[in-house]
Design a protein around this motif. Structure first.
Motif, PDB file in Angstrom:
ATOM      1  N   UNK B  11       6.177   1.637  -3.211  1.00  0.00           N
ATOM      2  CA  UNK B  11       5.036   0.867  -3.662  1.00  0.00           C
ATOM      3  C   UNK B  11       3.795   1.734  -3.497  1.00  0.00           C
ATOM      4  N   UNK B  12       3.052   1.890  -4.566  1.00  0.00           N
ATOM      5  CA  UNK B  12       1.862   2.728  -4.541  1.00  0.00           C
ATOM      6  C   UNK B  12       0.663   1.890  -4.952  1.00  0.00           C
ATOM      7  N   UNK B  13      -0.389   1.861  -4.112  1.00  0.00           N
ATOM      8  CA  UNK B  13      -1.563   1.036  -4.396  1.00  0.00           C
ATOM      9  C   UNK B  13      -2.825   1.860  -4.154  1.00  0.00           C
ATOM     10  N   UNK B  14      -3.934   1.490  -4.788  1.00  0.00           N
ATOM     11  CA  UNK B  14      -5.195   2.194  -4.509  1.00  0.00           C
ATOM     12  C   UNK B  14      -5.809   1.696  -3.214  1.00  0.00           C
ATOM     13  N   UNK B  15      -6.555   2.550  -2.569  1.00  0.00           N
ATOM     14  CA  UNK B  15      -7.255   2.185  -1.340  1.00  0.00           C
ATOM     15  C   UNK B  15      -8.105   0.934  -1.570  1.00  0.00           C
ATOM     16  N   UNK B  16      -8.054   0.021  -0.595  1.00  0.00           N
ATOM     17  CA  UNK B  16      -8.814  -1.212  -0.692  1.00  0.00           C
ATOM     18  C   UNK B  16      -8.033  -2.377  -1.276  1.00  0.00           C
ATOM     19  N   UNK B  73       6.691 -12.660   4.568  1.00  0.00           N
ATOM     20  CA  UNK B  73       5.786 -11.721   3.922  1.00  0.00           C
ATOM     21  C   UNK B  73       4.856 -11.076   4.940  1.00  0.00           C
ATOM     22  N   UNK B  74       4.422  -9.893   4.598  1.00  0.00           N
ATOM     23  CA  UNK B  74       3.365  -9.212   5.348  1.00  0.00           C
ATOM     24  C   UNK B  74       2.280  -8.837   4.346  1.00  0.00           C
ATOM     25  N   UNK B  75       1.046  -9.300   4.607  1.00  0.00           N
ATOM     26  CA  UNK B  75      -0.079  -8.963   3.758  1.00  0.00           C
ATOM     27  C   UNK B  75      -0.988  -7.977   4.502  1.00  0.00           C
ATOM     28  N   UNK B  76      -1.414  -6.961   3.784  1.00  0.00           N
ATOM     29  CA  UNK B  76      -2.362  -5.997   4.332  1.00  0.00           C
ATOM     30  C   UNK B  76      -3.622  -6.056   3.476  1.00  0.00           C
ATOM     31  N   UNK B  77      -4.736  -6.440   4.100  1.00  0.00           N
ATOM     32  CA  UNK B  77      -6.018  -6.494   3.373  1.00  0.00           C
ATOM     33  C   UNK B  77      -6.741  -5.166   3.502  1.00  0.00           C
ATOM     34  N   UNK B  78      -7.563  -4.864   2.498  1.00  0.00           N
ATOM     35  CA  UNK B  78      -8.372  -3.648   2.532  1.00  0.00           C
ATOM     36  C   UNK B  78      -7.511  -2.450   2.957  1.00  0.00           C
ATOM     37  N   UNK B  79      -6.456  -2.203   2.224  1.00  0.00           N
ATOM     38  CA  UNK B  79      -5.494  -1.166   2.610  1.00  0.00           C
ATOM     39  C   UNK B  79      -6.168   0.211   2.682  1.00  0.00           C
ATOM     40  N   UNK B  83      -2.415   3.403   6.206  1.00  0.00           N
ATOM     41  CA  UNK B  83      -1.358   2.386   6.140  1.00  0.00           C
ATOM     42  C   UNK B  83      -0.120   2.911   5.420  1.00  0.00           C
ATOM     43  N   UNK B  84      -0.188   4.099   4.858  1.00  0.00           N
ATOM     44  CA  UNK B  84       0.957   4.680   4.161  1.00  0.00           C
ATOM     45  C   UNK B  84       2.088   4.922   5.160  1.00  0.00           C
ATOM     46  N   UNK B 110       5.462   2.418   1.460  1.00  0.00           N
ATOM     47  CA  UNK B 110       4.147   2.135   0.896  1.00  0.00           C
ATOM     48  C   UNK B 110       3.286   3.396   0.903  1.00  0.00           C
ATOM     49  N   UNK B 111       2.633   3.662  -0.213  1.00  0.00           N
ATOM     50  CA  UNK B 111       1.633   4.737  -0.288  1.00  0.00           C
ATOM     51  C   UNK B 111       0.310   4.132  -0.723  1.00  0.00           C
ATOM     52  N   UNK B 112      -0.755   4.405   0.028  1.00  0.00           N
ATOM     53  CA  UNK B 112      -2.090   3.954  -0.321  1.00  0.00           C
ATOM     54  C   UNK B 112      -2.870   5.180  -0.763  1.00  0.00           C
TER      55      UNK B 112
END
Lengths: 114, 114
Positions: B11-16, B73-79, B83-84, B110-112
């Motif tokens: 899973x790859x997401x942008x910072x924030x 579930x696990x939610x991470x805000x403002x990634x 957090x990677x 996970x990659x941020x």
């Protein structure tokens, strides 16, 4: 960090040789565990201990033995290493049992059997 | 059907971004639910530990348990890039005859991205 030290951190050994991995804890926790972690399988329990000289098998115990002569030390022995035992081995500790006490892990031993 | 299912990603997401990580399970006897974070070449580190259905919050992390749907579930805000890691779910149950089981998911990587 939980006070867990695993040694060695890396080891390369030949098929058929005996190998002993050591886990040392400074938390005085009663329960100690050995897991292996492999791609596609996740973490699998090998053996665990619920006190000095008290041990029991996990789901992948064949080819492994353990000993715990002191609260702080838990040894994992591969009697005759095979290539299928190439893996990353993690020691974990918990204050009470596995049901209601989270595990704290060491940083692992990377074992390669050639 | 495996007892614990977890999408491996990556899973790859942008910072924030808000990140949502999930596990489903089939054993209704699971009582305790955990999330671990594992950085490369390190041991799993406990992030969250819950017992009941509902939400538990710790800083930027929220763990959610829905026992009726057998879904956590696990939610991470403002990634953040820090957090990677690989995130493992785990759950425990009494399995009878004085034995307990702790079952891990296989982890989601996970990659941020900054």
């Amino acid at each position: 960090d939980a006070g867990i030290t695993q040694s060695p951190r890396h080891k390369v050994t030949e098929t058929g040789t005996p190998v002993t991995l050591r886990c040392h804890q400074t938390e005085n926790h009663r329960y100690m565990y050995w897991y292996r972690q492999d791609p596609g399988h996740g973490l699998r329990l090998i053996h665990y201990s619920y006190g000095v000289k008290d041990t029991d098998k996990g789901e992948v115990s064949d080819g492994y033995s353990v000993s715990r002569s002191k609260t702080e030390d838990f040894l994992l022995t591969l009697e005759s290493a095979t290539s299928s035992q190439t893996s990353v081995y993690f020691c974990a500790i918990s204050e009470t049992g596995i049901l209601n006490s989270p595990l704290h892990f060491g940083n692992g031993t990377r074992l390669t059997v050639t | 059907q495996k007892e614990v299912e977890q999408d491996p990603g990556p899973l790859s997401v942008p910072e924030g971004a808000i990140v949502s990580l999930n596990c489903t399970y089939s054993n209704s006897a699971f009582q305790y639910f955990m999330w671990y974070r594992q950085y490369s070449r390190k041991g799993p580190e406990l992030l969250m530990y819950t017992y009941s259905s509902g939400n538990k919050e710790d800083g930027r992390f929220t763990a959610q348990v829905d026992k009726s749907s057998k879904y956590i579930s696990l939610f991470i805000r403002d990634s953040q890039p820090s957090d990677s890691a690989t995130y493992l779910c785990a759950m425990s149950a009494y399995s009878g005859a004085g034995s307990y089981q702790l079952t891990f998911g296989k982890g989601t990587k996970l990659s941020v991205i900054p």
